[in-house]
Design an enzyme around this catalytic site. Structure first.
Site, short mmCIF file in Angstrom:
data_model
loop_
_atom_site.label_atom_id
_atom_site.label_comp_id
_atom_site.label_asym_id
_atom_site.label_seq_id
_atom_site.Cartn_x
_atom_site.Cartn_y
_atom_site.Cartn_z
N CYS A 148 0.79 -1.23 0.00
CA CYS A 148 0.00 0.00 0.00
C CYS A 148 0.83 1.29 0.00
O CYS A 148 0.60 2.14 -0.86
CB CYS A 148 -0.97 0.02 1.17
SG CYS A 148 -1.64 -1.59 1.53
N ASP A 197 -2.24 -7.55 -5.66
CA ASP A 197 -2.83 -6.36 -5.09
C ASP A 197 -3.37 -5.42 -6.15
O ASP A 197 -2.93 -5.46 -7.30
CB ASP A 197 -1.72 -5.61 -4.37
CG ASP A 197 -2.13 -5.21 -2.97
OD1 ASP A 197 -3.32 -4.96 -2.78
OD2 ASP A 197 -1.25 -5.16 -2.11
N LYS A 278 -15.28 -3.69 4.78
CA LYS A 278 -14.68 -4.55 3.76
C LYS A 278 -15.62 -5.70 3.38
O LYS A 278 -16.54 -6.03 4.11
CB LYS A 278 -13.36 -5.13 4.25
CG LYS A 278 -13.52 -6.00 5.49
CD LYS A 278 -12.25 -6.75 5.83
CE LYS A 278 -12.46 -7.59 7.10
NZ LYS A 278 -11.40 -8.54 7.35
N HIS A 324 -8.32 -1.23 -1.30
CA HIS A 324 -7.32 -2.27 -1.53
C HIS A 324 -8.14 -3.48 -1.94
O HIS A 324 -9.19 -3.73 -1.37
CB HIS A 324 -6.59 -2.69 -0.26
CG HIS A 324 -6.14 -1.60 0.64
ND1 HIS A 324 -4.85 -1.16 0.64
CD2 HIS A 324 -6.78 -0.91 1.60
CE1 HIS A 324 -4.72 -0.23 1.56
NE2 HIS A 324 -5.87 -0.05 2.16
ZN ZN Z 1 -3.17 -2.00 -0.06
#
Ligand code: ZN
Length: 457
Positions: A148, A197, A278, A324
């Protein structure tokens, strides 16, 4: 229960030694492990499941099929062999194709970044015990446990307008996380792994469509492997950052996407991360076991910490919404799950070796090599077995490696310029023309068909 006669179906599974209250000065005891069910049928089904799971164990198959290994020199960090890399590359080629089609770009960031960055992202304060650190030129660095922060730096390279959004930036990132040696377990729990990712940057009114886009991609990719899945939504925990309004907007965006997607989902109240809600995706393998692989995570913290912005239609600076998301999750773990899911018998498009070429004698070895070359130039993964072994033995060994297509090469095949093709179902087709062989196998691969039978009739 009043007495053990009430137990209708019981099976003892293991015995081991133990000390009373784990004190070695006390007498040794026998610990007996067992399992019980309401009836014999349930017990039998359970025992069959355990047997089948043992046969499919990815560590065992990983060695038998020459896919990967572990070494004391790097505990918890898998070494992929040539055959394992063939499967790995097939997975990633497919992944890249689907991501390009879904409007992603691919990026790459360094695996080692300095302490300032990790302090800014919050990892230095909250995640340091899991990070490998080092000092270079008197500066502290950490090997990334997540991709990230690097992704945030990339977003900040240039100014963004609302017209640029959404930005879908994917990264196959190699991450390291320190796990205690006792919990390491094959490819399922490792210290070094790759994540598929992606960070998606968007305006608040794009949340629903972007999440829906991720769910659609998830479904497409899992179905290619014959994996079903279910969805779970985790909402705001007690300890969290952000305003009520932000949480409502974010959670509603996720809910709307789930409603639009149309598959029933479970809600885990208060189970979200402190920085956002999430959606977790749990796949179901061929044995009915579930594994959490995919996740779509909204993040209200990192865009704030990295002061990310875009210019809106009002000419003002705004904070982008960021998610993400991973689909395979840890590619190493997903690899292990697939080994067990397919029991080592990968469909043709993923098979480590797609075609084994077996000359029936030494004189035909060079013609066998020509055939291998022909297969390779047509995009197939082929290997020649020119050992001086009996043909039957070579066939048997290729079958044990689950090679989907075995070509036996004799004088007849050479003269007539045809192929004799043996498939894993034991059937042999003689006199197949090269054209027919290539058009049928390449179509099977291109369509990423799951059936092991390459030639149906
Ligand atoms: Zn991430």
């Amino acid at each position: 229960m009043p007495h053990t006669g009430f137990v209708k179906a019981i099976k003892l599974t293991k015995v081991s030694g133990a000390y009373w209250r784990a004190d070695q000065t006390k007498a040794q005891l026998q610990r007996i492990y067992g399992t019980a069910f309401f009836d014999k049928k349930e017990l039998r089904a359970y025992l069959e499941f355990i047997e089948e799971a043992k046969k499919r164990n990815h560590r065992k198959l990983g060695t038998a099929l020459d896919l990967f290994s572990f070494h004391d020199e790097a505990p918890g960090m898998p070494f992929f062999h040539a055959h394992g890399m063939n499967v790995w590359n097939a997975l990633l080629e497919y992944w890249r194709m689907e991501h390009r089609a879904a409007g992603y770009v691919e990026t790459k960031t360094p695996i080692m970044l300095n302490r300032d960055l990790w302090e800014k992202s919050g990892h230095w304060a909250n995640y340091r015990e899991n990070m490998y650190t080092t000092v270079v030129d008197e500066t502290e660095y950490a090997i990334k446990p997540m991709n990230c922060p690097g992704g945030m730096l990339l977003y900040g390279v240039k100014p963004h307008s609302y017209k640029d959004l959404p930005i879908r930036a994917a990264e196959i990132g190699l991450v390291h996380r320190h796990e205690l040696s006792g919990v390491l377990s094959g490819l399922f729990r490792v210290r070094a792994f790759h994540q598929d990712d992606a960070h998606i940057f968007m305006t608040p009114d794009q949340i629903r469509d972007e999440i829906l886009g991720v769910l659609t991609l998830v479904a497409k990719i899992y179905s290619t492997f014959g994996l079903g899945f279910h969805l779970e939504l985790s909402t705001r925990p007690v300890k969290s950052i952000g305003t009520d309004e932000q949480w409502e907007q974010a959670t509603n965006g996720l809910k709307q996407a789930l409603e639009a997607y149309g598959q029933a989902y479970k809600i885990n109240e208060g189970d979200g991360a402190f920085y956002g809600p999430k959606i977790d995706v749990h796949i179901k393998d061929a044995l009915g076991r579930t594994w959490q692989c995919g996740t779509v995570q909204l993040d209200m913290s990192l865009p704030e910490r990295f002061d990310l912005a875009y210019i809106g239609p009002d000419n003002q600076k705004h904070r982008p919404i960021m998610i993400h998301r991973v689909i395979y999750g840890s590619i190493e773990r997903f690899f292990g799950i697939l080994v067990e899911h397919f029991a080592g018998k990968f469909p043709l498009w993923m098979a480590p070796v797609q075609v084994a070429v077996l000359p029936i004698n030494d004189e035909l070895a060079s013609y066998g090599q020509e055939i291998v070359h022909l297969l390779e130039t047509n995009g197939l993964r082929a290997e020649l077995d020119n050992r001086t072994e009996s043909l039957n033995r070579k066939i048997r060994e290729a079958q044990l490696m689950y090679v989907p297509l075995i070509l036996t090469v004799g004088a007849k095949e050479k003269e007539s310029n045809t192929l004799s093709v043996r498939t894993l179902d034991g059937k042999v087709r003689y006199g197949m023309t090269h054209d027919e062989f290539f058009s049928r196998t390449l179509a099977h691969i291109r369509e990423r068909r799951l059936e092991l039978t390459v030639f149906k009739e």
